[in-house]
Design a protein around this motif. Structure first.
Motif, short mmCIF file in Angstrom:
data_model
loop_
_atom_site.label_atom_id
_atom_site.label_comp_id
_atom_site.label_asym_id
_atom_site.label_seq_id
_atom_site.Cartn_x
_atom_site.Cartn_y
_atom_site.Cartn_z
N ARG A 127 53.48 19.00 73.05
CA ARG A 127 54.07 18.67 74.26
C ARG A 127 53.53 16.73 74.63
O ARG A 127 53.97 16.34 75.55
CB ARG A 127 52.33 19.05 75.32
N GLY A 128 52.68 16.25 73.57
CA GLY A 128 52.31 14.54 73.55
C GLY A 128 54.00 14.35 73.39
O GLY A 128 54.32 13.07 73.64
N LYS A 129 54.81 15.05 72.66
CA LYS A 129 55.95 14.22 72.31
C LYS A 129 56.69 14.58 73.44
O LYS A 129 57.36 13.19 73.65
CB LYS A 129 56.85 14.69 71.02
N ARG A 130 56.85 15.08 74.08
CA ARG A 130 57.83 15.24 74.83
C ARG A 130 57.45 14.77 76.34
O ARG A 130 58.14 13.80 76.95
CB ARG A 130 57.97 16.90 75.56
N PRO A 170 46.93 13.19 77.70
CA PRO A 170 45.37 13.55 77.27
C PRO A 170 45.26 13.50 75.95
O PRO A 170 45.83 12.64 75.55
CB PRO A 170 45.74 14.92 78.11
N GLU A 171 44.25 12.68 75.97
CA GLU A 171 43.31 12.04 74.73
C GLU A 171 43.15 13.14 73.91
O GLU A 171 43.70 12.64 72.42
CB GLU A 171 41.92 12.14 74.88
N ARG A 172 43.75 14.34 73.51
CA ARG A 172 43.60 14.62 72.49
C ARG A 172 44.97 15.42 72.07
O ARG A 172 45.65 14.55 70.73
CB ARG A 172 43.49 16.64 73.25
N GLN A 173 46.20 15.18 73.36
CA GLN A 173 47.68 14.95 72.88
C GLN A 173 47.49 13.24 72.41
O GLN A 173 48.18 13.03 70.82
CB GLN A 173 48.17 14.55 74.20
N ALA A 174 47.36 12.53 72.73
CA ALA A 174 47.63 11.02 72.04
C ALA A 174 46.84 11.68 70.54
O ALA A 174 47.67 10.58 69.84
CB ALA A 174 46.92 10.07 73.06
N GLN A 175 45.79 11.72 70.44
CA GLN A 175 45.46 12.35 69.55
C GLN A 175 45.79 12.88 67.95
O GLN A 175 46.37 12.68 66.92
CB GLN A 175 43.84 12.64 69.62
N ASP A 181 39.16 19.47 64.82
CA ASP A 181 38.32 20.78 65.09
C ASP A 181 39.14 21.35 65.84
O ASP A 181 38.35 22.25 66.67
CB ASP A 181 36.99 20.34 65.54
N ILE A 182 40.14 22.14 65.27
CA ILE A 182 40.99 23.04 66.62
C ILE A 182 42.09 23.81 65.26
O ILE A 182 42.37 23.52 64.14
CB ILE A 182 42.08 22.06 67.37
N SER A 183 42.58 25.00 65.53
CA SER A 183 43.73 25.82 64.92
C SER A 183 44.96 24.99 65.03
O SER A 183 44.92 24.10 65.27
CB SER A 183 43.94 26.63 66.31
N VAL A 184 46.09 24.94 63.48
CA VAL A 184 47.57 25.03 63.57
C VAL A 184 47.80 24.77 64.47
O VAL A 184 48.75 23.89 64.58
CB VAL A 184 47.56 25.53 62.41
N ARG A 185 47.46 26.23 65.24
CA ARG A 185 48.94 26.48 66.66
C ARG A 185 48.02 25.58 67.41
O ARG A 185 49.60 25.42 68.05
CB ARG A 185 48.27 28.02 66.66
N SER A 186 47.25 24.97 67.30
CA SER A 186 46.70 24.35 68.98
C SER A 186 47.13 23.01 68.65
O SER A 186 47.52 21.82 69.34
CB SER A 186 44.83 23.85 69.00
N VAL A 187 47.13 22.49 67.36
CA VAL A 187 47.72 21.17 66.68
C VAL A 187 49.24 20.71 67.14
O VAL A 187 49.94 20.53 67.53
CB VAL A 187 47.61 20.79 65.37
N GLU A 188 50.01 22.62 66.90
CA GLU A 188 51.48 22.19 67.24
C GLU A 188 51.65 22.09 68.50
O GLU A 188 52.68 21.10 68.50
CB GLU A 188 52.20 23.66 66.41
N SER A 189 50.89 22.87 69.76
CA SER A 189 51.33 22.97 70.75
C SER A 189 51.35 21.80 71.40
O SER A 189 51.54 20.64 71.71
CB SER A 189 50.34 23.97 71.40
N LEU A 190 49.85 20.60 70.74
CA LEU A 190 49.56 19.86 71.38
C LEU A 190 50.55 18.48 71.17
O LEU A 190 50.66 17.53 72.03
CB LEU A 190 47.86 18.64 70.49
N THR A 191 51.11 18.66 70.03
CA THR A 191 52.00 18.16 69.34
C THR A 191 53.03 17.88 69.67
O THR A 191 53.94 16.64 70.17
CB THR A 191 52.12 17.96 68.08
#
Length: 198
Positions: A174-177, A137-142, A162-172
């Motif tokens: 999930r994206g790495k997995r 998904p685009e946000r995970q890739a970014q 333009d998101i929270s640090v927690r959201s960045v951690e979650s996206l990162t």
């Protein structure tokens, strides 16, 4: 006089931008030399196409020069603002061509230092990574690109996206997995068996 040959060597990005806004062309040249390679690298990683990346980098720098007169020091870092602009421009382009990333059109970089085999392996790895990132998904890739390819800290990524640090951690995470799952069957093919991280 003991004038320094490089008056901008230690200057912050914001100070250079303000100097440019006040008519100092040398400040613009120095800031371009400092920021353009990073912006171009980010765009190339996100798009997987050097020609498109150059267009995006040029567009982003033009936007920076246009906002220079209104720049308010202390509100944001110039590099953070610029990364965000590049990310948005790349996302727009990716949305237009979603589903078919023309990686076969990426020109091989004309770098004479590595051997031909090393160049081919690096290109294969970058193409595989671009392929895998395009499946996320685009946000995970970014988030993954900004964190692990650009080396930015989570708070800076949060500001760019333009998101929270927690959201960045979650996206990162999930994206790495997801990337690990996508790339799992290609480790030997890409030559990663011998350089496992400690």
């Amino acid at each position: 006089m003991n004038a320094s040959p490089d008056p901008f060597a230690g200057a912050e990005d914001a100070a250079l931008l303000v100097a440019y806004a006040n008519g100092d062309g040398q400040a613009a040249r120095y800031l371009t030399a400092r920021l353009l390679p990073r912006v171009l690298a980010q765009a190339t990683r996100m798009l997987g196409n050097s020609s498109e990346a150059e267009d995006v980098a040029q567009d982003a720098m033009m936007r920076l020069w246009k906002i220079a007169p209104e720049w308010r020091q202390g509100e944001a870092q110039v590099s953070t603002w610029l990364y965000r602009v590049v990310a948005n421009l790349c996302t727009d382009r990716l949305r237009k061509r979603r589903g078919a990333v023309p990686l076969d059109q990426v020109a091989e970089p004309p770098d004479p230092s590595p051997s031909a085999v090393a160049q081919m392996q690096t290109q294969a790895r970058m193409m595989a990574l671009s392929d895998a990132l395009a499946q996320l998904p685009e946000r995970q890739a970014q988030a993954v690109s900004l964190r692990h390819l650009e080396g930015l800290a989570n708070p800076e990524i949060a500001q760019i996206m333009d998101i929270s640090v927690r959201s960045v951690e979650s996206l990162t995470a999930r994206g790495k997995r997801a990337l690990a799952d996508i790339m799992a069957g290609r480790k030997a093919e890409l030559g990663y068996d011998d350089d496992e991280p400690e």
